[in-house]
Scaffold this active site. Sequence first.
Site, PDB file in Angstrom:
ATOM      1  N   GLU A   1       3.242  34.682  -3.735  1.00  0.00           N
ATOM      2  CA  GLU A   1       1.457  33.308  -4.003  1.00  0.00           C
ATOM      3  C   GLU A   1       0.372  33.919  -4.000  1.00  0.00           C
ATOM      4  O   GLU A   1      -0.809  33.727  -4.149  1.00  0.00           O
ATOM      5  CB  GLU A   1       2.351  32.141  -3.113  1.00  0.00           C
ATOM      6  CG  GLU A   1       2.011  30.934  -3.927  1.00  0.00           C
ATOM      7  CD  GLU A   1       2.556  29.467  -3.606  1.00  0.00           C
ATOM      8  OE1 GLU A   1       3.419  30.056  -3.884  1.00  0.00           O
ATOM      9  OE2 GLU A   1       2.523  28.358  -4.399  1.00  0.00           O
TER      10      GLU A   1
ATOM     11  N   ASP B   1      -4.320  22.688   0.237  1.00  0.00           N
ATOM     12  CA  ASP B   1      -4.694  22.783   1.706  1.00  0.00           C
ATOM     13  C   ASP B   1      -6.361  23.278   2.083  1.00  0.00           C
ATOM     14  O   ASP B   1      -5.448  22.519   3.349  1.00  0.00           O
ATOM     15  CB  ASP B   1      -3.697  24.230   1.276  1.00  0.00           C
ATOM     16  CG  ASP B   1      -2.370  24.612   0.826  1.00  0.00           C
ATOM     17  OD1 ASP B   1      -2.472  23.314  -0.498  1.00  0.00           O
ATOM     18  OD2 ASP B   1      -1.749  24.787   1.229  1.00  0.00           O
TER      19      ASP B   1
ATOM     20  N   GLU C   1       4.642  25.563   6.616  1.00  0.00           N
ATOM     21  CA  GLU C   1       4.509  24.958   5.849  1.00  0.00           C
ATOM     22  C   GLU C   1       5.587  23.629   5.596  1.00  0.00           C
ATOM     23  O   GLU C   1       4.531  22.169   5.613  1.00  0.00           O
ATOM     24  CB  GLU C   1       5.192  25.809   3.839  1.00  0.00           C
ATOM     25  CG  GLU C   1       4.938  25.313   2.750  1.00  0.00           C
ATOM     26  CD  GLU C   1       5.460  26.044   1.540  1.00  0.00           C
ATOM     27  OE1 GLU C   1       5.990  26.846   2.200  1.00  0.00           O
ATOM     28  OE2 GLU C   1       5.031  25.824   0.985  1.00  0.00           O
TER      29      GLU C   1
HETATM   30  C1  BGC Z   1       1.577  26.098  -2.251  1.00  0.00           C
HETATM   31  C2  BGC Z   1       1.366  24.583  -1.234  1.00  0.00           C
HETATM   32  C3  BGC Z   1       0.148  24.095  -2.465  1.00  0.00           C
HETATM   33  C4  BGC Z   1       1.051  23.616  -3.144  1.00  0.00           C
HETATM   34  C5  BGC Z   1       1.424  22.427  -4.501  1.00  0.00           C
HETATM   35  C6  BGC Z   1       2.926  25.512  -2.918  1.00  0.00           C
HETATM   36  O1  BGC Z   1       3.309  26.669  -3.903  1.00  0.00           O
HETATM   37  O2  BGC Z   1       2.260  26.638  -1.134  1.00  0.00           O
HETATM   38  O3  BGC Z   1       0.390  25.180  -0.521  1.00  0.00           O
HETATM   39  O4  BGC Z   1      -0.529  23.541  -2.464  1.00  0.00           O
HETATM   40  O5  BGC Z   1       2.298  24.637  -4.385  1.00  0.00           O
HETATM   41  O6  BGC Z   1       2.044  22.729  -6.006  1.00  0.00           O
END
Ligand code: BGC
Length: 867
Positions: free
Chosen positions: A458, A465, A731
């Site tokens: 990712e 964030d 997370e």
């Molecule tokens: C990310 C997050 C992000 C979120 C929003 C995730 O996969 O790691 O931090 O803000 O998706 O959909």
Amino acid sequence: MVRVLDVRAEHRRNTLGIGEPQPRLSWITETDIAPWRQAAYEVEVDRTSCGRVESDASVLVDWPADPLESRQRVTVRVRTWGDDGDESPWSEALTIEAGMLDVADWSASWITPAILDPLDRPAPSPFIRRTFTTAPRAVAHARLYVTSAGVHRIHLNGEVVGNHVLAPGWSSYTNRIRYDTHDVTSLITGGDNVIGAVVADGWWRGFLKWDMLRNVYGERIGLLAQLEITYDDGSTDVVVTDDEWRSTTGPILAADLYQGENYDARLELDGWDRSGFDDTAWEPVQRFAPDVGALVAPPGPPVRRIEELAVREVLTSPSGATVLDFGQNLVGRVRFTVDGDAGTVITLRHAEVLEHGEPAYRPLRNAEATDQYTLRGEGPETWEPTFTFHGFRYVEVRGWPGELDPADFVAVVLHSDMERTGTFSCDNNLLNQLHSNVVWGMRGNFLDVPTDCPQRDERLGWTGDLQVFAPTAAYLYDIRGMVGNWLEDLRMEQRADGTVPIYIPSVGPEFLTRAAGWSDAVTVVPEALHAAFGDSGLLATMFDAMRAWVDCIAAEAGPERIWNQGTQLGDWLDPNAPPDAPMLGRTDSKLVATAYFARSAQIVSDAAGVLGQADLQATYAELAAEVRQAFRLEYVTPKGRVMSDTATAYSLALEFGMIEDPDEYERVAARLSGCVAEWRYQITTGFLGTPAVLPALSNSGDSSTAYRLVTQTRRPSWLYSVLMGATTMWERWDSLLPDGSVNPGEMTSFNHYAFGCVGEWMHTVVGGLAPAEPGYRRLRVAPVPGHGVNAATATLRTPYGPAACDWTLDGHQITLAVDIPPNTSATVVRPGLPDPVDVGSGHHEWIYDVTAEVVTAWRDESWNPGP
Ligand code: BGC
């Protein structure tokens, strides 16, 4: 004695290759005169005075001379007068050197290896080189301007040029690509010279995003370089990327950010970057035209190797694997030294946590995070991958020849080389560890682009964030350059209708076009930077984008002023949402969306005010007021309940100014405290509620409840992760479950900075330092003692110089020591005393007793967190 120190151009000390023709200047004053206020300043450019200016401005002062031309080098000195008339000596000179300010400055062509690589997997990295001859004259100076489609490392006469890592970083390449400027004067030799480069896929062509896209920006990687040598007599030679270069492949068999690097040392090209090497077997290169936008000088610092960590322990897992533990979850890679037979293959696989003693690879999803090294076998050999990075604390080592000595390994920490500005510590070690986790969470995710996470498939610039973490980040490090760069990309990738994508740079298909709290990064992040650094120029640059976003929501919400259309991410990762449906938090996502609509409209109004646009200030103030009114009608009951009845709903209502009537504010605030208590002071908020809940409690006068929430150790809470051994922010509140297994959710990272937004509350409420005016021109110093904390220290290098707040509660006695930078002032709210005091710059100390009731309330001994 008054001294002018630390003169900067565009808040930078290193200004080689600066891209602004009129860089704004800043300086700080050091003096034992207190209070000290600047009355006037004088700037000298190349020893020519630009005149004395009667002004107290010392941060981001307009460029006082003619605009710089490409490559122009000037020196700048500053002196000041205090309001007592005292004159400082001239500062030391800052040298500013402009980069290539005009596209016409580039005579280089983009080059790429002639053969097209397979498109579905990483291919061996090309090595490219050319020889050139210098004139028989002394070199006065030499500059290399370079960038790549892909990531590169440059060599000149056997040396690696500079210390940048993964240059030129990741940007919205099709809009703008950064080039670096290197001073290579000392690397040029008389006669024959060799310049070379190694290029790898990086973000340009390598795997990106969870759907493992490839070739996002192009199918070919390549280089653009221009070396300009100026001799003593003023004559010049220019060596550029052109048809004269030749290419081959060597030891780097594959390199990818997610997958890792595969290096076969037997294939090393000895001497390839020196003269005398025979490259006749190499292939010619060809010119190509990658799809890149403007070539720009980097507004922020490059990624560098920042720190090295030793192995803490060598473990043997239950299945028999050899695992190195570096004791800290970090981002970077491992360097090792090995001695063994040629052809021996060593494999390193990286993991953030152990699950029942085994490295947990599942959270990495498709990212292999595996480096492989094949020995050359001619005595000790040292290797560190060049074109990858991993997020890890543990490394599984396979194939090591003979006995493994932990001293043969080191973890190299990589991130953007920002200046550390803020610190925090207190007498509660769990909170200190939490703060350390916040800092490491930031370090791991400020690797050129502010990302959600650094380890799995990712690593994207998720807007939401950063939006929640920006105030904390702006205290810990000077993020202006790095985040300013990212905001440039955001501005360019904003859609025509004002939509701001949910991650920037935006790659591949998105599952949502826009989202409250994510797209609002366009307003919130510039505002956070303005508050911390006083850069109104940034607001000016971003203003149209901010406004376009608010107009976009206004159009979607319509005259009702309630934003209830479309899918929202809502209070993402509310701990009470199902693990596999993080957007299904307990707080109505439409309520969250309308709260953000009001907030963004208000930020646009405030920004218009800063920029002197009174009409727009009024227009957006009115819009914000209408949205707040609509919010109250829709979501707030006459007796002060906010629909959803969650800590997130109350916190957003309070913090975003939705509740204007003072009595109603009291009732809503009381209900927030009640809500938090009903949930036994465990966390009930997700990404969007969490940054608001502690400030909402403290700003409404209930820091006691805020302290309970922060010192809670029962899951879910901040300290739960600390007690579970976290060394970074997670997370999810429970990325690791109490039995030591990894949360089964699809997304389970152990290095996500969003919940690190607690740092802002620690800095401002426990530590006591906050900006009262943009850029800390005026400070608000207001530490509040509370459960489990009897002393704290916060320090910050503000744009005006160092500030500090240090307090201790000993029995009934408070000792408070405060440092206020020259040329600023502060309001100090002394803990336990009713009347704030206004102070000027300098050192201030108070020692006083507070009443027993106050101490009892602070200590809050009936509160018993955990287990
Ligand atoms: C990310 C997050 C992000 C979120 C929003 C995730 O996969 O790691 O931090 O803000 O998706 O959909």
